[in-house]
Design a protein around this motif. Sequence first.
Motif, PDB file in Angstrom:
ATOM      1  N   LEU A   1       0.851  -1.167   0.140  1.00 50.83           N
ATOM      2  CA  LEU A   1       0.113  -0.032   0.011  1.00 50.83           C
ATOM      3  C   LEU A   1       0.969   1.354   0.025  1.00 50.83           C
ATOM      4  O   LEU A   1       0.804   2.166  -0.836  1.00 50.83           O
ATOM      5  CB  LEU A   1      -0.962   0.042   1.158  1.00 50.83           C
ATOM      6  CG  LEU A   1      -1.776   1.328   1.505  1.00 50.83           C
ATOM      7  CD1 LEU A   1      -2.902   1.177   0.376  1.00 50.83           C
ATOM      8  CD2 LEU A   1      -2.418   1.177   2.697  1.00 50.83           C
ATOM      9  N   ILE A   2       2.031   1.312   1.025  1.00 50.08           N
ATOM     10  CA  ILE A   2       2.736   2.489   1.191  1.00 50.08           C
ATOM     11  C   ILE A   2       3.557   2.738  -0.146  1.00 50.08           C
ATOM     12  O   ILE A   2       3.583   3.884  -0.807  1.00 50.08           O
ATOM     13  CB  ILE A   2       3.904   2.281   2.211  1.00 50.08           C
ATOM     14  CG1 ILE A   2       2.950   2.286   3.484  1.00 50.08           C
ATOM     15  CG2 ILE A   2       4.723   3.267   2.101  1.00 50.08           C
ATOM     16  CD1 ILE A   2       3.589   1.970   5.022  1.00 50.08           C
ATOM     17  N   TYR A   3       4.056   1.481  -0.877  1.00 46.62           N
ATOM     18  CA  TYR A   3       5.171   1.760  -2.022  1.00 46.62           C
ATOM     19  C   TYR A   3       4.107   2.243  -3.143  1.00 46.62           C
ATOM     20  O   TYR A   3       4.512   3.132  -4.196  1.00 46.62           O
ATOM     21  CB  TYR A   3       5.683   0.511  -2.326  1.00 46.62           C
ATOM     22  CG  TYR A   3       6.801   0.079  -1.308  1.00 46.62           C
ATOM     23  CD1 TYR A   3       7.076   0.970  -0.110  1.00 46.62           C
ATOM     24  CD2 TYR A   3       7.921  -0.768  -1.846  1.00 46.62           C
ATOM     25  CE1 TYR A   3       8.312   0.586   0.464  1.00 46.62           C
ATOM     26  CE2 TYR A   3       9.065  -0.893  -0.979  1.00 46.62           C
ATOM     27  CZ  TYR A   3       9.203  -0.477   0.106  1.00 46.62           C
ATOM     28  OH  TYR A   3      10.078  -0.502   0.892  1.00 46.62           O
ATOM     29  N   ASP A   4       2.791   1.781  -3.178  1.00 44.87           N
ATOM     30  CA  ASP A   4       2.039   2.085  -4.391  1.00 44.87           C
ATOM     31  C   ASP A   4       1.303   3.421  -4.277  1.00 44.87           C
ATOM     32  O   ASP A   4       1.539   4.323  -5.162  1.00 44.87           O
ATOM     33  CB  ASP A   4       0.850   1.195  -4.476  1.00 44.87           C
ATOM     34  CG  ASP A   4       1.132  -0.307  -4.976  1.00 44.87           C
ATOM     35  OD1 ASP A   4       2.483  -0.411  -5.431  1.00 44.87           O
ATOM     36  OD2 ASP A   4       0.305  -1.176  -4.900  1.00 44.87           O
ATOM     37  N   ASN A   5       1.208   4.135  -2.807  1.00 50.20           N
ATOM     38  CA  ASN A   5       0.923   5.259  -2.872  1.00 50.20           C
ATOM     39  C   ASN A   5       1.894   6.500  -3.460  1.00 50.20           C
ATOM     40  O   ASN A   5       1.508   7.390  -3.816  1.00 50.20           O
ATOM     41  CB  ASN A   5       0.588   5.543  -1.204  1.00 50.20           C
ATOM     42  CG  ASN A   5      -0.564   5.246  -0.661  1.00 50.20           C
ATOM     43  OD1 ASN A   5      -1.521   4.796  -1.378  1.00 50.20           O
ATOM     44  ND2 ASN A   5      -0.510   5.076   0.610  1.00 50.20           N
ATOM     45  N   TYR A   6       3.157   6.062  -3.072  1.00 54.10           N
ATOM     46  CA  TYR A   6       4.296   7.080  -3.740  1.00 54.10           C
ATOM     47  C   TYR A   6       5.075   6.520  -4.633  1.00 54.10           C
ATOM     48  O   TYR A   6       6.079   7.208  -5.171  1.00 54.10           O
ATOM     49  CB  TYR A   6       4.995   7.295  -2.324  1.00 54.10           C
ATOM     50  CG  TYR A   6       4.250   7.956  -1.187  1.00 54.10           C
ATOM     51  CD1 TYR A   6       4.037   8.958  -1.430  1.00 54.10           C
ATOM     52  CD2 TYR A   6       3.943   7.239  -0.195  1.00 54.10           C
ATOM     53  CE1 TYR A   6       3.011   9.691  -0.141  1.00 54.10           C
ATOM     54  CE2 TYR A   6       2.953   7.850   0.773  1.00 54.10           C
ATOM     55  CZ  TYR A   6       2.481   9.083   0.764  1.00 54.10           C
ATOM     56  OH  TYR A   6       1.859   9.493   1.684  1.00 54.10           O
TER      57      TYR A   6
END
Length: 219
Positions: free
Chosen positions: A153-158
């Motif tokens: 989730l975090i890597y896809d967000n940014y």
Amino acid sequence: MKFFIDTANLEQIKEAQDLGVLDGVTTNPSLMAKEGITGEENILNHYKAICDIVDGDVSAEVISTNYEEMIKEGEALAKLDDKIVVKVPMIKDGVKAIKYFSTKGIKTNCTLVFSAGQALLAAKAGATYVSPFIGRLDDISTDGLALIDEIRLIYDNYAFDTQILAASVRHSAHILNCAKIGADVMTGPLAAILALLKHPLTDSGLAQFLSDHEKASKK
Ligand code: G3P
């Protein structure tokens, strides 16, 4: 999803490579010790032997825990072969070293990651791979797969380029679940990879096909 094998055993690496599904290898000091590889020269030669077998990235871990020493060690490892990825522990000096290696174009694998915060820091430092240890989290009755989910989730967000390398994979269900969640890579033992092959209906179906063929050819 890339498949890496988590071993320093050359026979097992060859077997996985021959299967045609191998994308790389991860090692660590414990796995090297398990194969009886000790002494700097033998260790470097063993990494070279692994690189000669596989067509993909080979993680080789630094032993130092101090920034300057990690840089020296990592640069020597990276010189061995273009396939070498310098594996660096998630500690303060490790994060600094990952940043340094990323500016020099040296691939890194940030290891011993057990939280999403650590994974965020590794990505900020420019790690090529981040290795959350899912089996070891399961061992202490926490949810290793939930960590992969959070990092995804975090890597896809940014849109971080760092690849999630699910490590400490113990069995084929781990591999499947990592694939469902979207881990970029999994590294596991040969047995877990081979277990993906297995289904009792495949075995009984094949036995039936062969016996029907045998009977028909006797008529
Ligand atoms: O290479 C790091 C990691 O995969 C170790 O796995 O089984 O010792 O927890 P394990």
